[in-house]
Design an enzyme around this catalytic site. Structure first.
Site, PDB file in Angstrom:
ATOM      1  N   GLU A 192      -8.279  -0.128   0.534  1.00 13.53           N
ATOM      2  CA  GLU A 192      -8.044  -1.410   1.210  1.00 13.53           C
ATOM      3  C   GLU A 192      -7.293  -1.235   2.517  1.00 13.53           C
ATOM      4  O   GLU A 192      -7.549  -1.954   3.474  1.00 13.53           O
ATOM      5  CB  GLU A 192      -7.295  -2.373   0.279  1.00 13.53           C
ATOM      6  CG  GLU A 192      -8.228  -2.894  -0.814  1.00 13.53           C
ATOM      7  CD  GLU A 192      -7.561  -3.828  -1.795  1.00 13.53           C
ATOM      8  OE1 GLU A 192      -6.349  -4.111  -1.629  1.00 13.53           O
ATOM      9  OE2 GLU A 192      -8.252  -4.254  -2.732  1.00 13.53           O
ATOM     10  N   HIS A 244      -3.729   7.438   2.486  1.00 13.57           N
ATOM     11  CA  HIS A 244      -2.516   7.400   1.663  1.00 13.57           C
ATOM     12  C   HIS A 244      -2.800   7.974   0.284  1.00 13.57           C
ATOM     13  O   HIS A 244      -3.899   7.851  -0.250  1.00 13.57           O
ATOM     14  CB  HIS A 244      -1.959   5.983   1.548  1.00 13.57           C
ATOM     15  CG  HIS A 244      -2.968   4.953   1.138  1.00 13.57           C
ATOM     16  ND1 HIS A 244      -3.872   4.407   2.022  1.00 13.57           N
ATOM     17  CD2 HIS A 244      -3.229   4.381  -0.072  1.00 13.57           C
ATOM     18  CE1 HIS A 244      -4.642   3.546   1.382  1.00 13.57           C
ATOM     19  NE2 HIS A 244      -4.281   3.513   0.112  1.00 13.57           N
TER      20      HIS A 244
END
Ligand code: 5GP
Ligand code: ZN
Length: 114
Positions: A95, A100
């Site tokens: 998203e 990450h």
């Protein structure tokens, strides 16, 4: 990168609960934890996703795993274990389009996907 949520967190424009920081890497608690411990580990360089990795970025990926182990050790969950997840692209459920690593720990994690 302008308009990137995690770049804003790196710059301090959006507050975060930091766990670790050096010149290349930032780690902070996820705002919506999926486990008792849910930390996001990110490169400070804006890399859109794992699919956007360039050859020169491979060193930072190794460093990120080193930081993950350091955090696991310092937070005391290295022996019990933990899970590291990278969602990549639409089908991977990504998203936020800044690479990450989700670091999850603190309970027995079910739902093995692979
Ligand atoms: P993705 O679905 O892209 O792999 O994961 C994005 C993660 O970022 C989610 O787990 C979400 O809870 C977290 N997140 C989204 N916005 C913020 C924020 O403003 N602060 C923090 N600390 N985490 C965020
Ligand atoms: Zn970014």
């Amino acid at each position: 990168m302008k308009d990137c949520l995690f770049c804003k967190i790196i710059k301090g424009e959006i507050p975060s609960n930091k766990v670790y920081e050096d010149q290349d890497i930032l780690a902070f608690y996820d705002i919506e934890p999926a486990a008792p411990i849910h930390i996001l580990v990110i490169p400070k360089k804006h890399i859109t996703s794992l699919a956007h990795l360039e050859k020169e970025d491979e060193v930072i990926i190794g460093k990120i795993y080193g930081v993950i182990n350091k955090i696991a050790d310092e937070k005391g969950f290295k022996d019990n274990g933990y899970r590291v997840i990278v969602n990549c692209g639409k089908d991977g459920g990504q998203e936020v389009m800044h690479l990450h690593f989700h670091l999850l720990a603190g309970r027995q994690l079910g739902e093995k996907i692979v």
